[in-house]
Design an enzyme around this catalytic site. Structure first.
Site, mmCIF file in Angstrom:
data_model
loop_
_atom_site.group_PDB
_atom_site.id
_atom_site.type_symbol
_atom_site.label_atom_id
_atom_site.label_comp_id
_atom_site.label_asym_id
_atom_site.label_seq_id
_atom_site.Cartn_x
_atom_site.Cartn_y
_atom_site.Cartn_z
ATOM 1 N N PHE A 156 3.613 -6.807 4.903
ATOM 2 C CA PHE A 156 3.965 -6.998 6.509
ATOM 3 C C PHE A 156 3.185 -6.403 6.933
ATOM 4 C CE2 PHE A 156 6.696 -8.515 10.403
ATOM 5 C CZ PHE A 156 6.155 -10.079 10.086
ATOM 6 N N GLY A 157 1.399 -5.978 6.401
ATOM 7 C CA GLY A 157 0.446 -5.812 7.448
ATOM 8 C C GLY A 157 0.152 -6.086 8.668
ATOM 9 N N ARG A 158 -1.528 -6.781 8.740
ATOM 10 C CA ARG A 158 -2.008 -7.160 9.649
ATOM 11 C C ARG A 158 -1.926 -8.609 8.755
ATOM 12 N NH1 ARG A 158 -5.738 -2.279 9.104
ATOM 13 N NH2 ARG A 158 -5.607 -3.093 6.881
ATOM 14 N N ILE A 159 -2.319 -8.985 7.806
ATOM 15 C CA ILE A 159 -2.162 -10.746 7.546
ATOM 16 C C ILE A 159 -0.587 -11.352 7.102
ATOM 17 C CG2 ILE A 159 -2.803 -11.969 5.952
ATOM 18 C CD1 ILE A 159 -5.770 -9.950 4.943
ATOM 19 N N ALA A 239 -3.728 -12.032 -2.024
ATOM 20 C CA ALA A 239 -4.013 -10.760 -1.569
ATOM 21 C C ALA A 239 -5.714 -10.252 -2.800
ATOM 22 C CB ALA A 239 -2.671 -10.210 -2.094
ATOM 23 N N ARG A 240 -4.809 -9.977 -3.795
ATOM 24 C CA ARG A 240 -5.237 -10.263 -4.901
ATOM 25 C C ARG A 240 -4.800 -10.876 -6.757
ATOM 26 N NH1 ARG A 240 -8.771 -9.044 -2.165
ATOM 27 N NH2 ARG A 240 -10.597 -7.167 -2.348
ATOM 28 N N GLU A 269 -10.856 -12.982 -12.333
ATOM 29 C CA GLU A 269 -12.494 -13.873 -11.579
ATOM 30 C C GLU A 269 -13.569 -13.766 -11.997
ATOM 31 O OE1 GLU A 269 -12.120 -13.419 -6.920
ATOM 32 O OE2 GLU A 269 -9.930 -13.231 -7.500
ATOM 33 N N HIS A 287 -11.534 -18.098 -4.338
ATOM 34 C CA HIS A 287 -11.410 -16.674 -2.846
ATOM 35 C C HIS A 287 -12.240 -16.576 -1.676
ATOM 36 C CE1 HIS A 287 -11.063 -11.776 -3.304
ATOM 37 N NE2 HIS A 287 -11.024 -12.065 -2.419
ATOM 38 N N ILE A 288 -11.745 -17.538 -0.935
ATOM 39 C CA ILE A 288 -12.117 -18.167 -0.035
ATOM 40 C C ILE A 288 -11.355 -17.762 1.864
ATOM 41 C CG2 ILE A 288 -14.028 -19.870 -0.735
ATOM 42 C CD1 ILE A 288 -11.903 -22.047 0.670
ATOM 43 N N GLY A 289 -10.521 -16.847 1.509
ATOM 44 C CA GLY A 289 -10.137 -16.216 2.820
ATOM 45 C C GLY A 289 -10.174 -15.747 3.091
HETATM 46 P P1 NAP Z 1 -2.754 -4.056 5.861
HETATM 47 O O1 NAP Z 1 -2.629 -4.210 7.455
HETATM 48 O O2 NAP Z 1 -2.644 -2.839 4.032
HETATM 49 O O3 NAP Z 1 -1.226 -4.742 4.991
HETATM 50 C C1 NAP Z 1 -0.526 -4.631 3.434
HETATM 51 C C2 NAP Z 1 0.904 -3.966 3.952
HETATM 52 O O4 NAP Z 1 1.583 -3.859 2.871
HETATM 53 C C3 NAP Z 1 0.563 -2.948 4.598
HETATM 54 O O5 NAP Z 1 1.834 -2.848 5.395
HETATM 55 C C4 NAP Z 1 1.131 -1.832 3.379
HETATM 56 O O6 NAP Z 1 1.967 -0.566 3.837
HETATM 57 C C5 NAP Z 1 1.728 -2.446 2.479
HETATM 58 N N1 NAP Z 1 2.176 -2.324 1.262
HETATM 59 C C6 NAP Z 1 0.958 -1.775 0.177
HETATM 60 N N2 NAP Z 1 1.869 -1.516 -0.651
HETATM 61 C C7 NAP Z 1 2.730 -1.994 -1.214
HETATM 62 C C8 NAP Z 1 3.960 -1.669 -1.574
HETATM 63 N N3 NAP Z 1 3.977 -1.640 -3.249
HETATM 64 N N4 NAP Z 1 5.242 -2.881 -1.581
HETATM 65 C C9 NAP Z 1 5.301 -2.997 -0.423
HETATM 66 N N5 NAP Z 1 4.553 -3.139 0.704
HETATM 67 C C10 NAP Z 1 3.494 -2.045 0.302
HETATM 68 O O7 NAP Z 1 -3.799 -4.746 4.698
HETATM 69 P P2 NAP Z 1 -4.228 -6.604 5.774
HETATM 70 O O8 NAP Z 1 -5.224 -6.693 6.123
HETATM 71 O O9 NAP Z 1 -2.884 -7.315 5.619
HETATM 72 O O10 NAP Z 1 -4.627 -7.473 3.201
HETATM 73 C C11 NAP Z 1 -3.403 -6.277 2.223
HETATM 74 C C12 NAP Z 1 -4.680 -7.122 1.491
HETATM 75 O O11 NAP Z 1 -4.809 -9.160 1.120
HETATM 76 C C13 NAP Z 1 -6.056 -6.698 0.978
HETATM 77 O O12 NAP Z 1 -5.537 -5.293 0.514
HETATM 78 C C14 NAP Z 1 -7.371 -7.727 0.495
HETATM 79 O O13 NAP Z 1 -6.582 -7.482 -1.008
HETATM 80 C C15 NAP Z 1 -6.746 -8.569 0.731
HETATM 81 N N6 NAP Z 1 -7.536 -9.496 1.333
HETATM 82 C C16 NAP Z 1 -8.090 -10.981 0.438
HETATM 83 C C17 NAP Z 1 -8.442 -11.334 1.351
HETATM 84 C C18 NAP Z 1 -8.817 -13.132 0.131
HETATM 85 O O14 NAP Z 1 -10.238 -13.397 1.098
HETATM 86 N N7 NAP Z 1 -8.458 -13.211 -0.159
HETATM 87 C C19 NAP Z 1 -8.550 -11.660 2.347
HETATM 88 C C20 NAP Z 1 -8.418 -10.505 3.567
HETATM 89 C C21 NAP Z 1 -7.629 -9.574 2.347
HETATM 90 P P3 NAP Z 1 1.013 0.961 3.826
HETATM 91 O O15 NAP Z 1 0.164 0.393 5.393
HETATM 92 O O16 NAP Z 1 1.989 1.836 3.885
HETATM 93 O O17 NAP Z 1 -0.447 0.851 2.382
HETATM 94 C C1 GLV Z 2 -11.124 -10.103 0.908
HETATM 95 O O1 GLV Z 2 -10.798 -10.816 -0.520
HETATM 96 C C2 GLV Z 2 -10.765 -8.773 1.035
HETATM 97 O O2 GLV Z 2 -10.444 -7.918 0.622
HETATM 98 O O3 GLV Z 2 -12.320 -8.599 2.341
#
Ligand code: NAP
Ligand code: GLV
Ligand code: GLV
Length: 328
Positions: A156-159, A239-240, A269, A287-289
């Site tokens: 429950f971070g940014r996304i 996510a991943r 991938e 992977h077009i997020g």
């Molecule tokens: P974020 O703001 O850092 O949110 C991730 C959240 O997960 C944080 O609150 C984090 O806590 C928490 N977390 C980390 N490890 C955990 C665990 N083991 N158990 C429970 N919660 C945990 O990141 P975001 O910007 O939302 O992005 C999330 C992920 O989406 C990225 O890391 C990336 O891999 C993926 N993503 C994919 C695409 C795509 O193209 N498909 C695009 C963008 C992002 P902490 O801050 O305390 O670590």
């Molecule tokens: C995409 O998957 C990213 O982590 O920005």
């Protein structure tokens, strides 16, 4: 003074490259596709900065091959699981990423996937194109209501929070699981409740994953977890890939442990578990997020600015390993 040398592992939007060219000697890989490992190892030699993609594995060997001048690795992504952060930090190399600018675009895609699998959009499109539409039918392609269902957000971070904001229009009940609780004020504003992992699995109609990939989250969702999920529930992963055990997912979809899945990311991938290809209860995209014109441009500008700040000896705005600062 000689200009710093930068290597960019694959062309990114021009707006970012222009910023770099303003003050650096920039080389961009012209290889068609992901740069092969052997070429990467050659091209990184003696550079001051690297601009990398999530498809580049930047491990000890690559960092070593770059040599002593390397000061910064700017990843064109928010996730940085492709980089050996500990090794870079040990050598005083800054790592930067591109958070925030892609949040809304990625949350949009997670919702697109959720809605597509719930309402069988891809199956419907295939049926129409195959010339099999015979007119309205009482039992044609029945799916699952999104309105007033329960959405479980893992991470429950940014996304994750951007997902919750979008859920309001559907009057969803939103549960979230995260290492850290958010403030009760934000919980109230977003209309969400914190739940433990097991509760998320048991109660959600849709589970959407938004944690980063790390040692704790590898195979977070496997056979055991999918057998706890509701039989008519869906799993969404933007996510991943390795956060979900893909072999276990195949079995769960075939055995009816869950009703469906929608994936933007895969365990290995671009390889995909063969059996997923033949299943109808899955939607898959490559992977077009973050793939919108506007967002990819913003990411390029951000990645370029991060890299330049580091080369100027400033603290980049989006530094992944601040502990490196004391080392320089
Ligand atoms: P974020 O703001 O850092 O949110 C991730 C959240 O997960 C944080 O609150 C984090 O806590 C928490 N977390 C980390 N490890 C955990 C665990 N083991 N158990 C429970 N919660 C945990 O990141 P975001 O910007 O939302 O992005 C999330 C992920 O989406 C990225 O890391 C990336 O891999 C993926 N993503 C994919 C695409 C795509 O193209 N498909 C695009 C963008 C992002 P902490 O801050 O305390 O670590
Ligand atoms: C995409 O998957 C990213 O982590 O920005
Ligand atoms: C469907 O098209 C309906 O009118 O119910």
């Amino acid at each position: 003074m000689t200009k710093p040398r930068i290597f960019v592992t694959r062309p990114i939007p021009q707006e970012g490259l222009e910023i770099l060219k303003g003050c650096c000697h920039v080389e961009v890989s012209d290889h068609d596709g992901v740069i092969p490992r052997s070429l990467l190892l050659q091209r990184v030699k003696d550079v001051d900065g690297l601009l990398t993609l999530l498809t580049d594995m930047i491990d000890k060997e690559v960092i070593h091959a770059a040599g002593k001048k390397l000061r910064v690795i700017s990843n064109y992504a928010v996730g940085y699981n492709n980089i050996d952060v500990a090794e870079a930090t040990k050598r005083g190399i800054m790592i930067t990423n591109t958070p925030g600018v892609l949040t809304e675009t990625t949350a949009d895609l997670a919702w697109v996937l959720l809605m597509s699998i719930a309402r069988r959009i891809v199956e419907g499109d295939k049926l129409v194109r195959a010339g099999k539409f015979r007119g309205w039918e009482p039992m044609l392609l029945l799916g699952t209501d999104i309105y007033e269902s329960t959405l479980g957000l893992i991470g429950f971070g940014r996304i994750g929070q951007a997902m919750a904001r979008r859920a309001k229009g559907f009057n969803l009940k939103v549960l979230y699981y995260d290492k850290n609780p958010i403030s009760p004020i934000i919980e109230k504003e977003l209309g969400v409740s914190r739940a433990n992992f097991d509760e998320i699995l048991r109660k959600s109609d849709f589970i959407s994953i938004h944690v980063p990939l790390n040692e704790e989250t590898f195979h977070l969702i496997g056979q055991k977890e999918m057998s706890i999920m509701k039989k008519d529930s869906y799993l969404i992963n933007t996510a991943r890939g390795p956060i979900v055990d893909e072999k276990a997912l195949v079995k769960a979809l075939k055995d009816g442990l869950i009703r469906g899945a929608a994936l933007d990311v895969f365990e290995n991938e671009p390889e995909i578990e063969k059996e997923l290809m033949s299943l109808d209860n899955i939607v898959m995209v490559p992977h077009i997020g973050s793939a919108s014109y506007r967002t990819r441009t913003k990411m390029a500008i951000m990645a370029a600015n991060n890299l330049l700040s580091a080369l100027k000896g400033e603290r980049p705005e989006f530094l992944v390993n601040p502990e490196v600062l004391g080392k320089n």
